[in-house]
Write a protein that holds these residues in place. Structure first.
Motif, PDB file in Angstrom:
ATOM      1  N   ARG A 121      43.100  40.681  43.844  1.00 50.61           N
ATOM      2  CA  ARG A 121      42.259  39.481  43.904  1.00 50.61           C
ATOM      3  C   ARG A 121      43.137  38.279  43.585  1.00 50.61           C
ATOM      4  NH1 ARG A 121      38.922  39.394  39.738  1.00 50.61           N
ATOM      5  NH2 ARG A 121      37.568  37.829  40.621  1.00 50.61           N
ATOM      6  N   ILE A 122      43.083  37.250  44.443  1.00 46.46           N
ATOM      7  CA  ILE A 122      43.885  36.048  44.220  1.00 46.46           C
ATOM      8  C   ILE A 122      42.963  34.839  44.188  1.00 46.46           C
ATOM      9  CG2 ILE A 122      45.908  37.019  45.365  1.00 46.46           C
ATOM     10  CD1 ILE A 122      45.239  35.036  47.701  1.00 46.46           C
ATOM     11  N   ASP A 123      43.452  33.782  43.558  1.00 46.29           N
ATOM     12  CA  ASP A 123      42.744  32.498  43.590  1.00 46.29           C
ATOM     13  C   ASP A 123      43.022  31.849  44.934  1.00 46.29           C
ATOM     14  OD1 ASP A 123      41.689  32.637  41.010  1.00 46.29           O
ATOM     15  OD2 ASP A 123      43.587  31.951  40.160  1.00 46.29           O
ATOM     16  N   ASP A 124      41.968  31.515  45.661  1.00 37.70           N
ATOM     17  CA  ASP A 124      42.094  30.891  46.972  1.00 37.70           C
ATOM     18  C   ASP A 124      41.995  29.380  46.808  1.00 37.70           C
ATOM     19  OD1 ASP A 124      42.302  30.482  49.638  1.00 37.70           O
ATOM     20  OD2 ASP A 124      40.362  31.343  50.178  1.00 37.70           O
ATOM     21  N   PRO A 125      43.105  28.644  46.950  1.00 37.65           N
ATOM     22  CA  PRO A 125      43.044  27.192  46.741  1.00 37.65           C
ATOM     23  C   PRO A 125      42.301  26.457  47.861  1.00 37.65           C
ATOM     24  CG  PRO A 125      45.230  27.841  47.441  1.00 37.65           C
ATOM     25  CD  PRO A 125      44.441  29.108  47.258  1.00 37.65           C
ATOM     26  N   PHE A 126      42.176  27.079  49.037  1.00 38.19           N
ATOM     27  CA  PHE A 126      41.538  26.400  50.158  1.00 38.19           C
ATOM     28  C   PHE A 126      40.019  26.471  50.074  1.00 38.19           C
ATOM     29  CE2 PHE A 126      45.654  27.945  51.765  1.00 38.19           C
ATOM     30  CZ  PHE A 126      46.262  26.716  51.917  1.00 38.19           C
ATOM     31  N   ASN A 127      39.471  27.600  49.658  1.00 43.95           N
ATOM     32  CA  ASN A 127      38.023  27.764  49.567  1.00 43.95           C
ATOM     33  C   ASN A 127      37.488  27.559  48.153  1.00 43.95           C
ATOM     34  OD1 ASN A 127      37.913  28.331  52.292  1.00 43.95           O
ATOM     35  ND2 ASN A 127      38.158  30.514  51.975  1.00 43.95           N
ATOM     36  N   GLY A 128      38.368  27.467  47.185  1.00 44.36           N
ATOM     37  CA  GLY A 128      37.942  27.218  45.812  1.00 44.36           C
ATOM     38  C   GLY A 128      37.394  28.430  45.090  1.00 44.36           C
ATOM     39  N   GLY A 129      37.592  29.617  45.628  1.00 47.15           N
ATOM     40  CA  GLY A 129      37.102  30.834  44.982  1.00 47.15           C
ATOM     41  C   GLY A 129      38.200  31.876  44.900  1.00 47.15           C
TER      42      GLY A 129
END
Length: 66
Positions: free
Chosen positions: A37-45
């Motif tokens: 699981r990674i932090d998605d900077p584009f979708n904010g989740g």
């Protein structure tokens, strides 16, 4: 199910298995993929991707904090 890293694009490698009697048969070496699981900077989740352990060890990706 794809056997490719989502970050670097690395995939399985093919070659020959050579026996003691020097017979050659085709084989393939699969890479060590982990679903993280990674932090998605584009979708904010957060989202799940398949990453090879080489990218995890090199810290190309930041795991999501729970």
């Amino acid at each position: 199910m794809s056997k490719f890293c989502d970050l670097c694009g690395r995939g399985p490698v093919t070659g020959n298995a050579v026996s003691h009697s020097n017979r050659h048969t085709r084989r393939r070496w699969a890479i060590n993929l982990q679903t993280v699981r990674i932090d998605d900077p584009f979708n904010g989740g957060t989202r799940r991707i398949k990453v090879c352990t080489k990218c995890l060890r090199s810290q190309f990706v930041q795991r999501a904090t729970r």
